[in-house]
Scaffold this active site. Structure first.
Site, short mmCIF file in Angstrom:
data_model
loop_
_atom_site.label_atom_id
_atom_site.label_comp_id
_atom_site.label_asym_id
_atom_site.label_seq_id
_atom_site.Cartn_x
_atom_site.Cartn_y
_atom_site.Cartn_z
N THR A 130 0.82 -1.21 0.00
CA THR A 130 0.00 0.00 0.00
C THR A 130 0.85 1.26 0.00
O THR A 130 1.99 1.24 0.48
CB THR A 130 -0.89 -0.02 1.26
OG1 THR A 130 -1.45 1.28 1.45
CG2 THR A 130 -0.10 -0.36 2.52
N ASP A 131 0.27 2.36 -0.48
CA ASP A 131 0.98 3.65 -0.40
C ASP A 131 1.05 4.17 1.04
O ASP A 131 1.79 5.10 1.34
CB ASP A 131 0.31 4.69 -1.32
CG ASP A 131 -1.13 5.02 -0.94
OD1 ASP A 131 -1.70 4.36 -0.04
OD2 ASP A 131 -1.70 5.96 -1.54
N GLU A 132 0.27 3.55 1.95
CA GLU A 132 0.21 4.08 3.33
C GLU A 132 1.54 3.90 4.07
O GLU A 132 1.77 4.55 5.08
CB GLU A 132 -0.96 3.43 4.09
CG GLU A 132 -2.27 3.67 3.37
CD GLU A 132 -3.52 3.30 4.15
OE1 GLU A 132 -3.48 3.29 5.38
OE2 GLU A 132 -4.55 3.03 3.48
N TYR A 155 -1.80 -0.61 10.97
CA TYR A 155 -1.92 -1.25 9.66
C TYR A 155 -0.72 -0.92 8.78
O TYR A 155 -0.04 -1.81 8.27
CB TYR A 155 -3.22 -0.81 8.96
CG TYR A 155 -3.25 -1.13 7.48
CD1 TYR A 155 -3.21 -2.45 7.03
CD2 TYR A 155 -3.28 -0.11 6.51
CE1 TYR A 155 -3.21 -2.75 5.66
CE2 TYR A 155 -3.29 -0.39 5.16
CZ TYR A 155 -3.25 -1.71 4.73
OH TYR A 155 -3.25 -2.01 3.38
N LYS A 159 2.33 -3.31 7.28
CA LYS A 159 2.61 -3.47 5.85
C LYS A 159 4.04 -3.03 5.53
O LYS A 159 4.73 -3.65 4.74
CB LYS A 159 1.61 -2.66 5.00
CG LYS A 159 0.19 -3.19 5.00
CD LYS A 159 0.05 -4.58 4.40
CE LYS A 159 0.29 -4.62 2.90
NZ LYS A 159 -0.05 -5.97 2.34
P1 NAD Z 1 -9.37 -7.59 2.17
O1 NAD Z 1 -9.37 -7.35 3.65
O2 NAD Z 1 -10.60 -7.35 1.38
O3 NAD Z 1 -8.96 -9.11 1.89
C1 NAD Z 1 -7.93 -9.76 2.57
C2 NAD Z 1 -8.07 -11.26 2.34
O4 NAD Z 1 -7.00 -11.91 3.05
C3 NAD Z 1 -9.38 -11.86 2.87
O5 NAD Z 1 -9.95 -12.71 1.91
C4 NAD Z 1 -8.96 -12.62 4.12
O6 NAD Z 1 -9.79 -13.76 4.38
C5 NAD Z 1 -7.53 -13.03 3.75
N1 NAD Z 1 -6.71 -13.25 4.95
C6 NAD Z 1 -6.60 -12.45 6.04
N2 NAD Z 1 -5.78 -13.00 6.95
C7 NAD Z 1 -5.33 -14.17 6.40
C8 NAD Z 1 -4.45 -15.18 6.85
N3 NAD Z 1 -3.86 -15.12 8.05
N4 NAD Z 1 -4.21 -16.25 6.04
C9 NAD Z 1 -4.81 -16.33 4.82
N5 NAD Z 1 -5.68 -15.41 4.35
C10 NAD Z 1 -5.93 -14.34 5.14
O7 NAD Z 1 -8.12 -6.77 1.63
P2 NAD Z 1 -7.93 -6.02 0.23
O8 NAD Z 1 -8.47 -4.65 0.35
O9 NAD Z 1 -8.39 -6.90 -0.86
O10 NAD Z 1 -6.35 -5.90 0.20
C11 NAD Z 1 -5.55 -6.93 -0.37
C12 NAD Z 1 -4.09 -6.53 -0.29
O11 NAD Z 1 -3.87 -5.31 -0.99
C13 NAD Z 1 -3.61 -6.28 1.15
O12 NAD Z 1 -2.31 -6.79 1.27
C14 NAD Z 1 -3.63 -4.77 1.29
O13 NAD Z 1 -2.67 -4.34 2.22
C15 NAD Z 1 -3.28 -4.34 -0.13
N6 NAD Z 1 -3.80 -3.02 -0.54
C16 NAD Z 1 -5.12 -2.70 -0.36
C17 NAD Z 1 -5.60 -1.47 -0.80
C18 NAD Z 1 -7.04 -1.09 -0.67
O14 NAD Z 1 -7.42 0.05 -0.98
N7 NAD Z 1 -7.94 -1.99 -0.25
C19 NAD Z 1 -4.73 -0.55 -1.40
C20 NAD Z 1 -3.38 -0.92 -1.56
C21 NAD Z 1 -2.94 -2.16 -1.15
P1 TYD Z 2 -10.83 3.78 4.35
O1 TYD Z 2 -11.77 3.36 3.28
O2 TYD Z 2 -10.92 3.12 5.70
O3 TYD Z 2 -9.35 3.64 3.75
P2 TYD Z 2 -7.92 4.16 4.35
O4 TYD Z 2 -8.08 4.54 5.77
O5 TYD Z 2 -7.06 2.96 4.16
O6 TYD Z 2 -7.52 5.33 3.48
O7 TYD Z 2 -11.00 5.34 4.59
C1 TYD Z 2 -10.85 6.27 3.51
C2 TYD Z 2 -10.94 7.66 4.10
O8 TYD Z 2 -12.28 7.86 4.58
C3 TYD Z 2 -10.03 7.88 5.29
O9 TYD Z 2 -9.57 9.23 5.26
C4 TYD Z 2 -10.94 7.67 6.50
C5 TYD Z 2 -12.29 8.15 5.98
N1 TYD Z 2 -13.49 7.47 6.55
C6 TYD Z 2 -14.56 8.24 7.00
O10 TYD Z 2 -14.54 9.49 6.94
N2 TYD Z 2 -15.67 7.59 7.50
C7 TYD Z 2 -15.74 6.23 7.58
O11 TYD Z 2 -16.76 5.69 8.07
C8 TYD Z 2 -14.62 5.46 7.10
C9 TYD Z 2 -14.65 3.96 7.16
C10 TYD Z 2 -13.52 6.13 6.58
#
Ligand code: NAD
Ligand code: TYD
Length: 349
Positions: A130-132, A155, A159
């Site tokens: 992630t960019d975070e 988080y 990461k």
């Molecule tokens: P998500 O929470 O929707 O899915 C995570 C999946 O991992 C789930 O299916 C869960 O069951 C599985 N999982 C969790 N713990 C596990 C374990 N111990 N063993 C096996 N499986 C396990 O997450 P996402 O949003 O799809 O993110 C996927 C990846 O991309 C993550 O690594 C996250 O850090 C990264 N990422 C997410 C975003 C975003 O905006 N969602 C952005 C950049 C990077």
């Molecule tokens: P989120 O979807 O949790 O992603 P991330 O924290 O990884 O960026 O949140 C996106 C943005 O929205 C973040 O600035 C937090 C804000 N947010 C709210 O304002 N209300 C909410 O209920 C949630 C879940 C997030």
């Protein structure tokens, strides 16, 4: 090629699994997922009949389990997405993030090191991050691949740690790796604890839409299928050992995004213009809330010729349509434990 995709039942993973199974019938795709609250096999139901797709239920923190599946299947590549992914949950319960994101990643690296020993040619460990990890920006500037790490939530710290371990296994043990760090994704299959699907769900049900603080935090949003396309291109064409930033060139203040979403929902639900905006409710800010994320994807765009395929307005409309057409999916995931989480996070049901 046998590819192990971890976290394939989750939001982004489900799109990556689908893309690889459908686009590359010559690959054997294994989806390893623990099926936590965020994992949902419904996302991939129609793929179950495909000969090149296998689901493995398991936990990446269980090294004995990893040993057994690596011995049985001789994977050539891993695309690692399994993680605990929600910042708010990392504040209320950080240890699960340390276990899965840090320990789980190191377990996978160790499984690869052991099973690929002496035959690293053609192998790949692709870590999705992630960019975070880069921290929080002021009004100006963008995260590049050389921005120093400065994670600030449990988080992002977990990461960042996992990214460091992946690079360490490359430098120390020669493991062939690639990494990508992506901005906020949105689209179908997104669990409704994250901002956009939570807001869609609440607007649809006429419930308050919680906006943290003043709503002026900025995120860079990318349609999830464009992230899956980026993973495909980096997996096949990216340089070994390299990192690629992935972003949508699409910055939005949370409040502006939610207002746009309310307007789209008014139109789709046949409500009066402005009706859904009345649901916007400012609530207590998140602890340590990062102000702004913005990503420079010029390396990926220039070297590998990737670009987002949809504008934000198009992607948001597609996303709203998907949630309105998949009410059962939303109802199923918002029952049970979700209600307990919602009550704890927002103090209501
Ligand atoms: P998500 O929470 O929707 O899915 C995570 C999946 O991992 C789930 O299916 C869960 O069951 C599985 N999982 C969790 N713990 C596990 C374990 N111990 N063993 C096996 N499986 C396990 O997450 P996402 O949003 O799809 O993110 C996927 C990846 O991309 C993550 O690594 C996250 O850090 C990264 N990422 C997410 C975003 C975003 O905006 N969602 C952005 C950049 C990077
Ligand atoms: P989120 O979807 O949790 O992603 P991330 O924290 O990884 O960026 O949140 C996106 C943005 O929205 C973040 O600035 C937090 C804000 N947010 C709210 O304002 N209300 C909410 O209920 C949630 C879940 C997030």
């Amino acid at each position: 090629m046998k590819i192990l995709i971890t976290g394939g039942a989750g939001f982004i993973g489900s799109h990556v699994v689908r893309l690889f199974v459908e686009k590359y019938p010559q690959y054997q795709v294994f989806n390893l997922d623990k099926l936590t609250y965020a994992g949902n096999l419904q996302n991939l139901k129609d793929l179950e009949v495909e000969e090149n797709y296998t689901f493995l239920k398991g936990d990446i923190t269980d090294s004995a389990y990893l040993e057994s599946i690596f011995s049985e299947n001789a994977f050539d590549a891993v695309i690692h997405l399994a993680a605990e992914s929600h910042v708010d949950r990392s504040i209320s319960g950080p240890m699960a993030f340390v276990r899965t994101n840090v320990m789980g990643t190191v377990n996978l690296l160790e499984a690869c090191r052991k099973h690929w020993l002496g035959q690293l040619e053609g192998k790949l460990f692709y870590h999705v991050s992630t960019d975070e990890v880069y921290g929080s920006l002021g009004d100006e500037g963008l995260f590049t691949e050389s921005t120093a790490y400065d994670p600030r939530s449990p988080y992002s710290a977990s990461k960042a740690a996992s990214d460091h371990f992946v690079r360490a296994w490359h430098h120390t043990f020669g493991l062939p790796i690639k990494l990508s760090n992506c901005s906020n994704n949105y689209g179908p299959n997104h669990f409704p604890e994250k901002l956009i699907p939570l807001a869609i769900h609440n607007i649809k049900s006429g419930k308050p839409v919680p906006v943290y603080g003043k709503g002026d935090n900025v995120r860079d949003w990318l349609y999830v299928l464009d992230h899956a396309r980026a993973i495909d291109v980096i997996f096949h064409k990216g340089k070994l050992g390299d990192t690629y930033n992935v972003g949508g060139v699409n910055e939005w203040r949370n409040i502006d995004l939610i207002e746009l979403l309310c307007d789209v929902m008014d139109e789709k639900l046949g409500r009066q213009p402005g009706e859904s905006r009345r649901l916007i409710t400012f609530v207590k800010d998140r602890a340590g809330h990062d102000a702004r994320y913005a990503i420079d994807s010029s390396k990926l765009m220039g070297e590998l010729e990737w670009a987002p395929s949809v504008t934000f307005e198009e992607g948001l409309r597609k996303t709203v349509d998907w949630y309105l057409q998949n009410e059962e999916w939303l109802e199923e995931v918002t029952s049970g434990h979700y209600r307990d989480y919602y009550a704890q996070q927002y103090g209501e049901r």
